[in-house]
Design a protein around this motif. Sequence first.
Motif, PDB file in Angstrom:
ATOM      1  N   ASN A   1     -88.416  60.748   0.223  1.00 19.97           N
ATOM      2  CA  ASN A   1     -87.987  61.785  -0.444  1.00 19.97           C
ATOM      3  C   ASN A   1     -88.635  62.183  -1.697  1.00 19.97           C
ATOM      4  N   ARG A   2     -89.189  61.214  -2.487  1.00 18.67           N
ATOM      5  CA  ARG A   2     -89.831  61.502  -3.819  1.00 18.67           C
ATOM      6  C   ARG A   2     -91.103  61.988  -3.545  1.00 18.67           C
ATOM      7  N   ARG A   3     -91.626  61.458  -2.367  1.00 20.29           N
ATOM      8  CA  ARG A   3     -93.093  62.023  -2.383  1.00 20.29           C
ATOM      9  C   ARG A   3     -92.994  63.513  -1.887  1.00 20.29           C
ATOM     10  N   LEU A   4     -92.060  63.713  -0.961  1.00 16.17           N
ATOM     11  CA  LEU A   4     -91.871  65.082  -0.420  1.00 16.17           C
ATOM     12  C   LEU A   4     -91.694  66.055  -1.652  1.00 16.17           C
ATOM     13  N   LEU A   5     -90.893  65.664  -2.743  1.00 15.48           N
ATOM     14  CA  LEU A   5     -90.406  66.519  -3.830  1.00 15.48           C
ATOM     15  C   LEU A   5     -91.866  66.538  -4.703  1.00 15.48           C
TER      16      LEU A   5
ATOM     17  N   LYS B   1     -94.652  66.503  -3.675  1.00 16.71           N
ATOM     18  CA  LYS B   1     -95.992  67.309  -3.178  1.00 16.71           C
ATOM     19  C   LYS B   1     -95.718  68.681  -3.327  1.00 16.71           C
ATOM     20  N   TYR B   2     -94.390  69.196  -3.545  1.00 21.15           N
ATOM     21  CA  TYR B   2     -93.955  70.580  -3.733  1.00 21.15           C
ATOM     22  C   TYR B   2     -93.727  70.681  -5.310  1.00 21.15           C
ATOM     23  N   GLY B   3     -93.986  69.703  -6.015  1.00 23.02           N
ATOM     24  CA  GLY B   3     -94.121  69.828  -7.537  1.00 23.02           C
ATOM     25  C   GLY B   3     -92.437  70.072  -7.985  1.00 23.02           C
ATOM     26  N   ILE B   4     -91.746  69.489  -7.447  1.00 25.92           N
ATOM     27  CA  ILE B   4     -89.957  69.747  -7.532  1.00 25.92           C
ATOM     28  C   ILE B   4     -89.618  68.429  -8.468  1.00 25.92           C
ATOM     29  N   ARG B   5     -88.616  68.766  -9.433  1.00 18.87           N
ATOM     30  CA  ARG B   5     -87.917  67.528  -9.928  1.00 18.87           C
ATOM     31  C   ARG B   5     -86.715  67.559  -9.593  1.00 18.87           C
ATOM     32  N   ALA B   6     -86.151  66.402  -9.327  1.00 21.48           N
ATOM     33  CA  ALA B   6     -84.581  66.278  -8.630  1.00 21.48           C
ATOM     34  C   ALA B   6     -83.792  65.405  -9.404  1.00 21.48           C
ATOM     35  N   ILE B   7     -82.766  65.889  -9.895  1.00 23.63           N
ATOM     36  CA  ILE B   7     -81.658  65.379 -10.397  1.00 23.63           C
ATOM     37  C   ILE B   7     -80.337  64.891  -9.614  1.00 23.63           C
ATOM     38  N   ASP B   8     -80.095  63.540  -9.467  1.00 20.78           N
ATOM     39  CA  ASP B   8     -78.733  63.075  -8.823  1.00 20.78           C
ATOM     40  C   ASP B   8     -77.625  63.084  -9.964  1.00 20.78           C
ATOM     41  N   PHE B   9     -76.460  63.460  -9.587  1.00 15.39           N
ATOM     42  CA  PHE B   9     -75.240  63.482 -10.328  1.00 15.39           C
ATOM     43  C   PHE B   9     -74.201  62.801  -9.679  1.00 15.39           C
ATOM     44  N   MET B  10     -73.536  61.614 -10.455  1.00 17.65           N
ATOM     45  CA  MET B  10     -72.479  61.090  -9.467  1.00 17.65           C
ATOM     46  C   MET B  10     -71.374  60.995 -10.692  1.00 17.65           C
ATOM     47  N   GLY B  11     -70.251  60.953 -10.109  1.00 15.26           N
ATOM     48  CA  GLY B  11     -68.874  60.787 -11.012  1.00 15.26           C
ATOM     49  C   GLY B  11     -67.582  60.884 -10.110  1.00 15.26           C
ATOM     50  N   SER B  12     -66.815  60.512 -10.752  1.00 13.56           N
ATOM     51  CA  SER B  12     -65.323  60.666  -9.682  1.00 13.56           C
ATOM     52  C   SER B  12     -64.994  62.109  -9.509  1.00 13.56           C
ATOM     53  N   VAL B  13     -63.964  62.131  -8.457  1.00 14.87           N
ATOM     54  CA  VAL B  13     -63.558  63.636  -8.193  1.00 14.87           C
ATOM     55  C   VAL B  13     -62.885  64.090  -9.708  1.00 14.87           C
ATOM     56  N   GLY B  14     -63.323  65.457  -9.723  1.00 16.17           N
ATOM     57  CA  GLY B  14     -62.864  65.666 -11.230  1.00 16.17           C
ATOM     58  C   GLY B  14     -63.307  65.677 -12.235  1.00 16.17           C
ATOM     59  N   SER B  15     -64.482  64.799 -12.412  1.00 18.32           N
ATOM     60  CA  SER B  15     -65.135  64.540 -13.627  1.00 18.32           C
ATOM     61  C   SER B  15     -65.669  65.836 -14.210  1.00 18.32           C
ATOM     62  N   GLY B  16     -66.146  66.660 -13.391  1.00 20.35           N
ATOM     63  CA  GLY B  16     -66.866  67.750 -14.015  1.00 20.35           C
ATOM     64  C   GLY B  16     -68.295  68.008 -13.356  1.00 20.35           C
ATOM     65  N   LYS B  17     -68.714  67.414 -12.313  1.00 15.97           N
ATOM     66  CA  LYS B  17     -69.963  67.395 -11.573  1.00 15.97           C
ATOM     67  C   LYS B  17     -70.326  68.942 -11.420  1.00 15.97           C
ATOM     68  N   THR B  18     -69.436  69.662 -10.720  1.00 16.03           N
ATOM     69  CA  THR B  18     -69.893  70.859 -10.204  1.00 16.03           C
ATOM     70  C   THR B  18     -69.843  71.854 -11.575  1.00 16.03           C
TER      71      THR B  18
ATOM     72  N   LEU C   1     -81.579  57.893  -4.038  1.00 12.76           N
ATOM     73  CA  LEU C   1     -81.952  59.119  -3.181  1.00 12.76           C
ATOM     74  C   LEU C   1     -83.276  59.597  -3.304  1.00 12.76           C
ATOM     75  N   GLY C   2     -84.062  59.182  -4.356  1.00 12.30           N
ATOM     76  CA  GLY C   2     -85.379  59.818  -4.495  1.00 12.30           C
ATOM     77  C   GLY C   2     -85.278  60.724  -5.507  1.00 12.30           C
ATOM     78  N   ALA C   3     -84.241  60.617  -6.233  1.00  8.57           N
ATOM     79  CA  ALA C   3     -84.268  61.773  -7.725  1.00  8.57           C
ATOM     80  C   ALA C   3     -85.044  61.009  -8.703  1.00  8.57           C
ATOM     81  N   HIS C   4     -85.536  62.099  -9.545  1.00 10.96           N
ATOM     82  CA  HIS C   4     -86.252  61.570 -10.585  1.00 10.96           C
ATOM     83  C   HIS C   4     -85.535  61.031 -11.658  1.00 10.96           C
ATOM     84  N   ARG C   5     -84.062  61.628 -11.844  1.00 14.24           N
ATOM     85  CA  ARG C   5     -83.239  60.949 -12.882  1.00 14.24           C
ATOM     86  C   ARG C   5     -81.877  60.999 -12.170  1.00 14.24           C
ATOM     87  N   ARG C   6     -81.226  60.050 -12.600  1.00 14.48           N
ATOM     88  CA  ARG C   6     -79.762  59.676 -12.261  1.00 14.48           C
ATOM     89  C   ARG C   6     -78.825  59.910 -13.331  1.00 14.48           C
TER      90      ARG C   6
END
Lengths: 223, 123
Positions: free
Chosen positions: A32-36, A38-55, A141-146
């Motif tokens: 996934n990281r290699r694919l990202l 290749k397209y010059g995309i940065r990806a960030i993975d957000f985790m947290g409980s239900v209702g923590s405010g991720k969205t 997941l292959g994201a650059h930052r978590r």
Amino acid sequence: MVKVVEAREGEALDIELDLNLQKKNLELAEANRRLLEKYGIRAIDFMGSVGSGKTSLIERLVGKLKGKYRIGVIGGDLTTTIDMEILSRHGVQVVQVNTGRECHLDANLVARALQSLPLNSLDLIFIENVGNIICPADFPLGAHRRVAVVSVIDSPYIIVKHPLTFQAVDVVALNKVDLAEIVGVNVAKLEEELKKINPKLSIVKTSCKTGLGVDQLIEVLNL
Amino acid sequence: MHEFSAASQLVDLVLAEAEKRKAKRVVEVNLIIGRLSFLNPEQVKFAYEILSKDTLLEGSKLNVQEKPPLVECPKCGYKGGIEVKDDPYFHLGIPLLRCPKCGGEVKIVEGREFIVKSIKIEV
């Protein structure tokens, strides 16, 4: 000639395997990281409980960054498309991953989600993991930052109860700090615990209601 | 929390290895779980028992060796275990990912494993 000793009928054999069960996910995450990249995309993975405010936090980030980057969002949930419908109103590319029963996104599901995004016309992807502060930490997941998103009003023990999560991420957003005083939560204590558990962490105090800390989060994420 | 899917992956993998070697049955599986992973050995064993029913693995013994964390400090060169904060509130100690010598950031060398070390099969 190589001598071969063959097992007799009914004989028990010890076999050394050294098979890494996380390997498959890690390999897919690397792909996934290699694919990202290749397209010059940065990806960030957000985790947290239900209702923590991720969205809500991603909404805030999208609001500030959509003039600078072409943004895509991958949302993980057991079921429903509620979150991604909210985010699609901001004019970004969204894709929903429904895991059904699984408590986390894995690299394979993200690989499939990436296939359905127009990677040619994106610079930045936010991945919103399934609402869960525990399991996603075990699955890169292959994201650059978590980023772990924590609602400071959920529990005064939220940090010490989940040390392994805060050791697997790079950034912690202590969210809903505007409500901390009302419920009598000591945010400084939470920060102190985080630093002790993982000194490498970048910690940002945020409020999705007032917008506090969103600029700092953008800075910490080098966006 | 994801012990069931972890155990299911484990069963599939051991089954494939056993079939490749034309095993009649699997007697023993030796697993390594790092203490910094989120897997609870008891829950993995429970799921393994259910998932191995009606397969070559039914009735086999699952041994789990837990691996303690090993860290390295790039600043002072410390290599070894980590401090665990004991708090009467919690049943488990809280592992602290800071260097016990200089308090700096550390790199995890061991402790996140989920590895099938070896299996014993009957042929």
